[in-house]
Scaffold this motif. Structure first.
Motif, short mmCIF file in Angstrom:
data_model
loop_
_atom_site.label_atom_id
_atom_site.label_comp_id
_atom_site.label_asym_id
_atom_site.label_seq_id
_atom_site.Cartn_x
_atom_site.Cartn_y
_atom_site.Cartn_z
N THR A 332 0.86 -1.18 0.00
CA THR A 332 0.00 0.00 0.00
C THR A 332 0.89 1.23 0.00
OG1 THR A 332 -1.77 -1.13 1.19
CG2 THR A 332 -1.76 1.27 1.24
N ILE A 333 0.68 2.12 -0.95
CA ILE A 333 1.48 3.34 -1.08
C ILE A 333 0.59 4.52 -0.70
CG2 ILE A 333 2.88 4.77 -2.59
CD1 ILE A 333 3.38 2.33 -4.30
N LEU A 334 1.02 5.28 0.30
CA LEU A 334 0.27 6.44 0.78
C LEU A 334 0.98 7.71 0.36
CD1 LEU A 334 -0.49 5.25 4.42
CD2 LEU A 334 -1.87 4.88 2.38
N TYR A 335 0.22 8.64 -0.21
CA TYR A 335 0.73 9.97 -0.56
C TYR A 335 0.05 10.97 0.36
CZ TYR A 335 2.50 7.76 -4.80
OH TYR A 335 3.16 6.94 -5.68
N CYS A 336 0.84 11.67 1.16
CA CYS A 336 0.30 12.61 2.14
C CYS A 336 0.97 13.97 1.96
CB CYS A 336 0.53 12.11 3.58
SG CYS A 336 -0.24 10.52 3.94
N VAL A 337 0.17 15.01 2.19
CA VAL A 337 0.65 16.39 2.16
C VAL A 337 0.38 17.00 3.52
CG1 VAL A 337 0.42 18.65 1.08
CG2 VAL A 337 0.24 16.60 -0.31
N VAL A 338 1.41 17.56 4.13
CA VAL A 338 1.30 18.14 5.46
C VAL A 338 1.86 19.56 5.42
CG1 VAL A 338 3.53 17.26 6.21
CG2 VAL A 338 1.79 17.77 7.91
N GLY A 339 1.26 20.44 6.22
CA GLY A 339 1.75 21.81 6.28
C GLY A 339 0.69 22.76 6.82
N PRO A 340 1.08 23.98 7.05
CA PRO A 340 2.45 24.50 6.90
C PRO A 340 3.32 24.19 8.10
CG PRO A 340 0.99 26.26 7.59
CD PRO A 340 0.13 25.05 7.42
N MET A 341 4.63 24.20 7.87
CA MET A 341 5.62 24.01 8.93
C MET A 341 6.46 25.29 8.98
SD MET A 341 6.66 20.07 8.01
CE MET A 341 7.78 19.91 9.40
N HIS A 342 6.11 26.15 9.94
CA HIS A 342 6.75 27.46 10.01
C HIS A 342 7.52 27.58 11.30
CE1 HIS A 342 3.22 28.28 12.46
NE2 HIS A 342 2.48 27.89 11.46
N VAL A 343 7.66 28.83 11.79
CA VAL A 343 8.54 29.09 12.92
C VAL A 343 8.07 28.39 14.18
CG1 VAL A 343 9.51 30.91 14.38
CG2 VAL A 343 9.20 31.30 11.94
N THR A 344 6.77 28.40 14.44
CA THR A 344 6.26 27.79 15.67
C THR A 344 5.99 26.31 15.53
OG1 THR A 344 4.00 28.41 15.02
CG2 THR A 344 5.23 29.97 16.40
N VAL A 345 5.84 25.81 14.32
CA VAL A 345 5.61 24.38 14.09
C VAL A 345 6.67 23.91 13.11
CG1 VAL A 345 3.99 22.62 13.34
CG2 VAL A 345 3.15 24.67 14.49
N THR A 346 7.75 23.36 13.64
CA THR A 346 8.85 22.90 12.79
C THR A 346 8.88 21.39 12.66
OG1 THR A 346 10.36 22.86 14.69
CG2 THR A 346 10.25 24.90 13.40
N ARG A 347 7.98 20.68 13.35
CA ARG A 347 7.95 19.22 13.31
C ARG A 347 6.52 18.74 13.07
NH1 ARG A 347 12.57 16.77 15.65
NH2 ARG A 347 14.07 18.33 16.39
N ALA A 348 6.42 17.63 12.41
CA ALA A 348 5.13 16.97 12.17
C ALA A 348 5.29 15.50 12.51
CB ALA A 348 4.69 17.15 10.71
N VAL A 349 4.51 15.04 13.49
CA VAL A 349 4.53 13.64 13.92
C VAL A 349 3.34 12.93 13.28
CG1 VAL A 349 4.49 12.07 15.87
CG2 VAL A 349 5.65 14.27 16.07
N ILE A 350 3.62 11.92 12.47
CA ILE A 350 2.59 11.20 11.72
C ILE A 350 2.60 9.74 12.19
CG2 ILE A 350 1.81 10.48 9.44
CD1 ILE A 350 3.20 12.93 8.31
N THR A 351 1.44 9.28 12.59
CA THR A 351 1.27 7.91 13.08
C THR A 351 0.45 7.12 12.07
OG1 THR A 351 1.34 8.67 15.36
CG2 THR A 351 0.44 6.47 14.97
N ILE A 352 0.93 5.93 11.70
CA ILE A 352 0.23 5.05 10.77
C ILE A 352 -0.26 3.84 11.55
CG2 ILE A 352 0.38 3.72 8.64
CD1 ILE A 352 2.59 5.50 7.71
N PRO A 353 -1.55 3.74 11.85
CA PRO A 353 -2.07 2.56 12.56
C PRO A 353 -2.17 1.38 11.60
CG PRO A 353 -3.50 4.50 12.83
CD PRO A 353 -2.57 4.78 11.70
N MET A 354 -1.82 0.19 12.08
CA MET A 354 -1.88 -1.03 11.29
C MET A 354 -2.37 -2.18 12.14
SD MET A 354 1.64 -0.69 9.03
CE MET A 354 2.60 0.08 10.33
N GLU A 355 -2.83 -3.23 11.47
CA GLU A 355 -3.33 -4.43 12.15
C GLU A 355 -2.79 -5.67 11.43
OE1 GLU A 355 -7.60 -2.65 13.80
OE2 GLU A 355 -7.53 -4.07 12.12
N LEU A 356 -2.16 -6.56 12.20
CA LEU A 356 -1.60 -7.79 11.66
C LEU A 356 -2.51 -8.96 12.03
CD1 LEU A 356 0.93 -9.27 10.39
CD2 LEU A 356 1.67 -9.61 12.76
#
Length: 501
Positions: A332-356
């Protein structure tokens, strides 16, 4: 008392000498100059928090009356403070990208007179999709100007973006283990892969594009087996905003589901986390063996153009690797766009939930006890017209792995067996002690020999009292040894058992 019907204000025109010559017509020559400080040209986005601007207005000829200056500046660089002689006429609304400031320079500006306006602009909110900043100053007066082209000035500040975007990742559960032959097709093991994107350098990013690849099924001799489900990624506290779409190696997209469609918790399998001591020993043992084997047999160094050394993955003889680089896996290929990342938000934490699905994963192991699932994440910067990224920069991709250990469930142990075993051991120990006691194992022969030696020394020093003592001993104890043994006892260390009591 004032009459409310009459006007409450009056305007009077007072004569004032202008010194405009015999024709009484003032011919002015106004020039506008702009200087800036605190920034470099081109301006590096994010390098400075504010910019200072000084507007200088000069009248070279006859006096000028009602001199005003209109300052048009980008709304993205608001004024830190408004001068007292100026008023803000900025219109609200997203369609207006500029702000307007009108300043009353002077009612009467004499010949060779200079007036200055000091402005300070906030530069922290400039986004990376801007190419330039345009500032315009338009100066007007009531008189006739000889060179009106000098009244208007335009300052164009080109923008430059220097930024480095990078990505890191780890598994929320680095490794888990489950029992074999213990699950149905409805049972699942939930886990997560967490990616963190961060910007380096002074410039912010308006948009960043992510690409995630996760193996969800594999082609086997009995057909394709789907062993994993992937849900829509989530950001920490929902910020910055995240939009994702999916694409597969084939047209089937049944393994990618919205986050709201999580499986009911009734089907969640209870697994032990990595804090379990037994599991930690299994991990250390596995990694130690794998490291030693790689050093001996499986190290393959490949020099890349950038000088990095890559090690080959663990061989399939030790573990079952679920990896998108293998042609038998569909990902499975996921294409994601995140933003904006400026002075106060310089990091983006992305969680991918999965089930085995452990029941299917157990069949794929084919006798192995370890399954390692690999996911891949990459990041690129978007909407940056003049991006400059250093040649030696942080990595733009990362691999995240989760280890699943499979083991057979331990059989239950009856407590009565343990009790019977302990009781039997205690009885056997008691019998052994009793036999040794009967055999004289616990008799102290050395003590008797020592007492006999002491008695002999006493007899040698005073024979008659000793003889009396020995006779009294024989009277009390019928089994007393003969008198010659009393007078001549054996030496210390003898093995005789006929000493005195």
């Amino acid at each position: 008392m004032a009459d409310p019907a009459l006007p409450n204000s009056s305007i009077y025109m007072l004569p004032q000498p202008l010194n405009c010559g015999d024709d009484h017509i003032c011919t002015t020559d106004i020039e506008t100059l702009i200087t800036i400080s605190g920034v470099m040209i081109p301006f590096l986005i994010g390098s400075r928090k504010f910019m200072n601007m000084t507007v200088v207005i000069i009248n070279h000829k006859e006096p000028a009356s009602l001199v005003k200056a209109k300052i048009i500046y980008p709304k993205i660089t608001p004024l830190r403070s408004i001068p007292q002689v100026c008023q803000d006429y900025t219109k609200s609304g997203s369609k207006f990208i500029s702000s307007l400031l009108v300043c009353d320079i002077s009612n009467l500006m004499a010949k060779k007179e200079r007036r200055r306006i000091h402005l300070s602009f906030d530069m922290k909110n400039i986004t990376s999709n801007q190419e330039k900043l345009v500032y315009k100053i338009i100066t007007t007066s009531a008189g006739e100007d000889l060179h009106p082209e000098n009244n208007d000035k335009e300052l164009v500040i080109p923008l430059q973006t220097i930024s480095d975007v990078s990505i890191a990742g780890k598994s929320y559960q680095e490794s888990v283990y489950f029992y074999k032959n213990n699950y149905t097709l409805q049972d699942i093991i939930p886990f997560k892969h967490v990616y963190e994107a961060y910007t380096l350098g002074p410039s912010p990013l308006n948009l960043a594009r992510f690409i995630f690849k996760v193996p969800t099924s594999v082609e086997t001799s009995s057909g394709r087996k789907e062993f994993l489900k992937v849900y829509h990624p989530q950001t920490y506290n929902g910020y910055p905003s995240l939009m994702c779409s999916t694409e597969h190696d084939s047209s089937d997209d049944s393994n990618f589901l919205p986050f709201e469609n999580h499986t009911n918790e009734n089907h969640h399998v209870k697994v032990e986390n990595t804090r379990n001591s037994e599991h930690q020993m299994m991990m250390e043992n596995y990694h130690g063996k794998a490291r030693k084997k790689r050093q001996l047999e499986y190290i393959e160094e490949e020099e890349e153009e950038d000088g990095n050394i890559q090690l080959s993955p663990l061989p399939l003889s030790q573990a079952f690797h679920a990896d998108c680089t293998k042609p038998t896996f569909k990902c499975t290929i996921l294409y994601c766009v995140v933003g904006p990342m400026h002075v106060t938000v310089t990091r983006a934490v992305i969680t991918i939930p999965m089930e085995l699905y452990p029941a299917i994963a157990e069949k794929l192991l084919d006798g192995k006890d370890l399954m390692i699932l690999h996911s891949f994440g990459a990041i690129t910067a978007e909407e940056i017209p003049s991006l400059y990224q250093p040649a030696i920069h942080e990595p733009d991709y990362v691999n995240v792995s989760t280890a699943f250990f499979a083991k057979y469930e331990e059989a239950e142990f009856d407590i009565w067996i343990l009790l019977v075993t302990i009781s039997g051991g205690i009885m056997a120990l008691f019998l052994i002690i009793l036999v040794l006691f009967k055999a004289g194992f616990f008799e102290r022969h050395k003590k008797r020999e020592l007492e006999m030696l002491k008695l002999r020394l006493k007899i040698s020093a005073n024979p008659k009292p000793a003889l009396k003592i020995s006779r009294s001993c024989c009277l009390e104890r019928p089994l007393c040894p003969p008198a010659e043994k009393i007078l001549n006892p054996p030496l210390v260390g003898s093995t005789t058992r006929d000493g005195l009591g």
